[in-house]
Design a protein around this motif. Structure first.
Motif, PDB file in Angstrom:
ATOM      1  N   THR A  56      -7.076   0.608  -7.221  1.00 50.87           N
ATOM      2  CA  THR A  56      -6.595  -0.700  -7.627  1.00 50.87           C
ATOM      3  C   THR A  56      -7.698  -1.340  -8.460  1.00 50.87           C
ATOM      4  N   GLU A  57      -7.387  -2.422  -9.112  1.00 53.04           N
ATOM      5  CA  GLU A  57      -8.393  -3.073  -9.958  1.00 53.04           C
ATOM      6  C   GLU A  57      -9.647  -3.414  -9.154  1.00 53.04           C
ATOM      7  N   SER A  58      -9.450  -3.905  -7.939  1.00 51.13           N
ATOM      8  CA  SER A  58     -10.567  -4.225  -7.065  1.00 51.13           C
ATOM      9  C   SER A  58     -10.096  -4.118  -5.626  1.00 51.13           C
ATOM     10  N   LYS A  59     -10.871  -3.467  -4.780  1.00 47.12           N
ATOM     11  CA  LYS A  59     -10.479  -3.331  -3.374  1.00 47.12           C
ATOM     12  C   LYS A  59     -10.796  -4.597  -2.580  1.00 47.12           C
ATOM     13  N   ILE A  60     -11.661  -5.438  -3.103  1.00 48.67           N
ATOM     14  CA  ILE A  60     -11.923  -6.763  -2.526  1.00 48.67           C
ATOM     15  C   ILE A  60     -11.447  -7.794  -3.551  1.00 48.67           C
ATOM     16  N   ILE A  61     -10.582  -8.691  -3.109  1.00 49.67           N
ATOM     17  CA  ILE A  61      -9.974  -9.675  -4.001  1.00 49.67           C
ATOM     18  C   ILE A  61     -10.427 -11.069  -3.603  1.00 49.67           C
ATOM     19  N   GLN A  62     -10.924 -11.821  -4.568  1.00 54.92           N
ATOM     20  CA  GLN A  62     -11.334 -13.207  -4.330  1.00 54.92           C
ATOM     21  C   GLN A  62     -10.178 -14.113  -4.724  1.00 54.92           C
ATOM     22  N   MET A  63      -9.810 -15.014  -3.811  1.00 54.09           N
ATOM     23  CA  MET A  63      -8.698 -15.942  -4.062  1.00 54.09           C
ATOM     24  C   MET A  63      -9.016 -17.293  -3.455  1.00 54.09           C
ATOM     25  N   ASP A  64      -8.687 -18.343  -4.180  1.00 60.35           N
ATOM     26  CA  ASP A  64      -8.815 -19.685  -3.646  1.00 60.35           C
ATOM     27  C   ASP A  64      -7.582 -20.015  -2.809  1.00 60.35           C
ATOM     28  N   TYR A  65      -7.676 -21.093  -2.059  1.00 63.18           N
ATOM     29  CA  TYR A  65      -6.573 -21.575  -1.236  1.00 63.18           C
ATOM     30  C   TYR A  65      -5.348 -21.846  -2.110  1.00 63.18           C
ATOM     31  N   LEU A  66      -4.201 -21.360  -1.686  1.00 60.88           N
ATOM     32  CA  LEU A  66      -2.901 -21.493  -2.349  1.00 60.88           C
ATOM     33  C   LEU A  66      -2.796 -20.735  -3.675  1.00 60.88           C
ATOM     34  N   ASP A  67      -3.713 -19.790  -3.927  1.00 60.77           N
ATOM     35  CA  ASP A  67      -3.633 -18.943  -5.119  1.00 60.77           C
ATOM     36  C   ASP A  67      -2.632 -17.815  -4.907  1.00 60.77           C
ATOM     37  N   HIS A  68      -2.045 -17.348  -6.006  1.00 59.39           N
ATOM     38  CA  HIS A  68      -1.164 -16.179  -6.037  1.00 59.39           C
ATOM     39  C   HIS A  68      -1.838 -15.126  -6.907  1.00 59.39           C
ATOM     40  N   LYS A  69      -1.674 -13.858  -6.540  1.00 55.42           N
ATOM     41  CA  LYS A  69      -2.246 -12.792  -7.364  1.00 55.42           C
ATOM     42  C   LYS A  69      -1.343 -11.566  -7.290  1.00 55.42           C
ATOM     43  N   ASP A  70      -1.077 -10.975  -8.454  1.00 49.74           N
ATOM     44  CA  ASP A  70      -0.333  -9.720  -8.522  1.00 49.74           C
ATOM     45  C   ASP A  70      -1.322  -8.568  -8.449  1.00 49.74           C
ATOM     46  N   ILE A  71      -0.985  -7.573  -7.651  1.00 51.35           N
ATOM     47  CA  ILE A  71      -1.873  -6.428  -7.428  1.00 51.35           C
ATOM     48  C   ILE A  71      -1.096  -5.153  -7.732  1.00 51.35           C
ATOM     49  N   GLU A  72      -1.702  -4.258  -8.463  1.00 55.79           N
ATOM     50  CA  GLU A  72      -1.119  -2.941  -8.708  1.00 55.79           C
ATOM     51  C   GLU A  72      -1.915  -1.922  -7.898  1.00 55.79           C
ATOM     52  N   VAL A  73      -1.217  -1.186  -7.037  1.00 52.10           N
ATOM     53  CA  VAL A  73      -1.839  -0.178  -6.184  1.00 52.10           C
ATOM     54  C   VAL A  73      -1.394   1.186  -6.687  1.00 52.10           C
ATOM     55  N   TYR A  74      -2.358   2.047  -6.998  1.00 51.41           N
ATOM     56  CA  TYR A  74      -2.073   3.375  -7.553  1.00 51.41           C
ATOM     57  C   TYR A  74      -2.339   4.450  -6.500  1.00 51.41           C
ATOM     58  N   VAL A  75      -1.356   5.336  -6.313  1.00 47.58           N
ATOM     59  CA  VAL A  75      -1.462   6.438  -5.356  1.00 47.58           C
ATOM     60  C   VAL A  75      -1.153   7.731  -6.105  1.00 47.58           C
ATOM     61  N   ARG A  76      -1.925   8.780  -5.822  1.00 51.42           N
ATOM     62  CA  ARG A  76      -1.667  10.067  -6.468  1.00 51.42           C
ATOM     63  C   ARG A  76      -0.303  10.614  -6.041  1.00 51.42           C
ATOM     64  N   THR A  77       0.359  11.295  -6.951  1.00 52.78           N
ATOM     65  CA  THR A  77       1.671  11.872  -6.660  1.00 52.78           C
ATOM     66  C   THR A  77       1.596  12.815  -5.466  1.00 52.78           C
ATOM     67  N   LYS A  78       0.506  13.561  -5.344  1.00 56.45           N
ATOM     68  CA  LYS A  78       0.380  14.496  -4.218  1.00 56.45           C
ATOM     69  C   LYS A  78       0.221  13.774  -2.881  1.00 56.45           C
ATOM     70  N   ASP A  79      -0.140  12.487  -2.893  1.00 54.75           N
ATOM     71  CA  ASP A  79      -0.266  11.697  -1.665  1.00 54.75           C
ATOM     72  C   ASP A  79       0.959  10.824  -1.407  1.00 54.75           C
ATOM     73  N   GLN A  80       2.002  10.985  -2.222  1.00 55.02           N
ATOM     74  CA  GLN A  80       3.192  10.144  -2.110  1.00 55.02           C
ATOM     75  C   GLN A  80       3.824  10.233  -0.721  1.00 55.02           C
ATOM     76  N   GLU A  81       3.952  11.420  -0.182  1.00 60.43           N
ATOM     77  CA  GLU A  81       4.573  11.590   1.142  1.00 60.43           C
ATOM     78  C   GLU A  81       3.661  11.105   2.257  1.00 60.43           C
ATOM     79  N   LYS A  82       2.368  11.103   2.005  1.00 59.05           N
ATOM     80  CA  LYS A  82       1.396  10.680   3.009  1.00 59.05           C
ATOM     81  C   LYS A  82       1.316   9.160   3.133  1.00 59.05           C
ATOM     82  N   ALA A  83       1.371   8.454   2.022  1.00 59.80           N
ATOM     83  CA  ALA A  83       1.191   6.996   2.010  1.00 59.80           C
ATOM     84  C   ALA A  83       2.405   6.295   2.633  1.00 59.80           C
ATOM     85  N   HIS A  84       2.163   5.520   3.696  1.00 56.36           N
ATOM     86  CA  HIS A  84       3.247   4.806   4.372  1.00 56.36           C
ATOM     87  C   HIS A  84       3.085   3.290   4.340  1.00 56.36           C
TER      88      HIS A  84
END
Length: 124
Positions: free
Chosen positions: A69-97
């Motif tokens: 992901t862009e950053s594994k630690i995300i800084q956010m202020d109170y009442l902030d919204h943030k969109d996050i993109e999480v990338y997983v390898r295709t070979k780990d698709q069945e593993k990720a729950h």
């Protein structure tokens, strides 16, 4: 007696608010990278006392799964919204729950009411 129970509930409402992670059931979709899938998540900070969150991905037995992901630690202020993109390898698709975020309490910040909260979304 009922009045006092209701009053106590109204007065303490919101003291244990956590953050929000949506969607509840994300899907892994094709990304622009070959061999990598992407989940789009939305994080909302509804806690005044927390400004940092960590992102993680787990398998069905709660073992960590490799992801990016862009950053594994995300800084956010109170009442902030943030969109996050999480990338997983295709070979780990069945593993990720689960895709999870956990509030991070700053070291040295001591207040008896500080609790870390972890919110997870189950991958379809």
């Amino acid at each position: 007696m009922r009045f006092w129970v209701v009053l106590l509930g109204v007065l303490t409402h919101g003291l244990a608010w956590g953050h929000e992670l949506t969607p509840t059931y994300p899907t892994l979709e094709t990304s622009y990278l070959t061999g990598v899938l992407k989940a789009e998540m939305h994080l909302f900070n509804s806690r005044k006392d927390i400004n940092y969150y960590s992102v993680s991905v787990y398998d069905k037995d709660w073992n960590p799964v490799k992801f990016a992901t862009e950053s594994k630690i995300i800084q956010m202020d109170y009442l902030d919204h943030k969109d996050i993109e999480v990338y997983v390898r295709t070979k780990d698709q069945e593993k990720a729950h689960y895709i999870c975020t956990k509030s991070k309490i700053l070291k040295g910040k001591s207040a008896p009411t500080l609790l870390a909260s972890r919110i997870c979304s189950k991958i379809k």
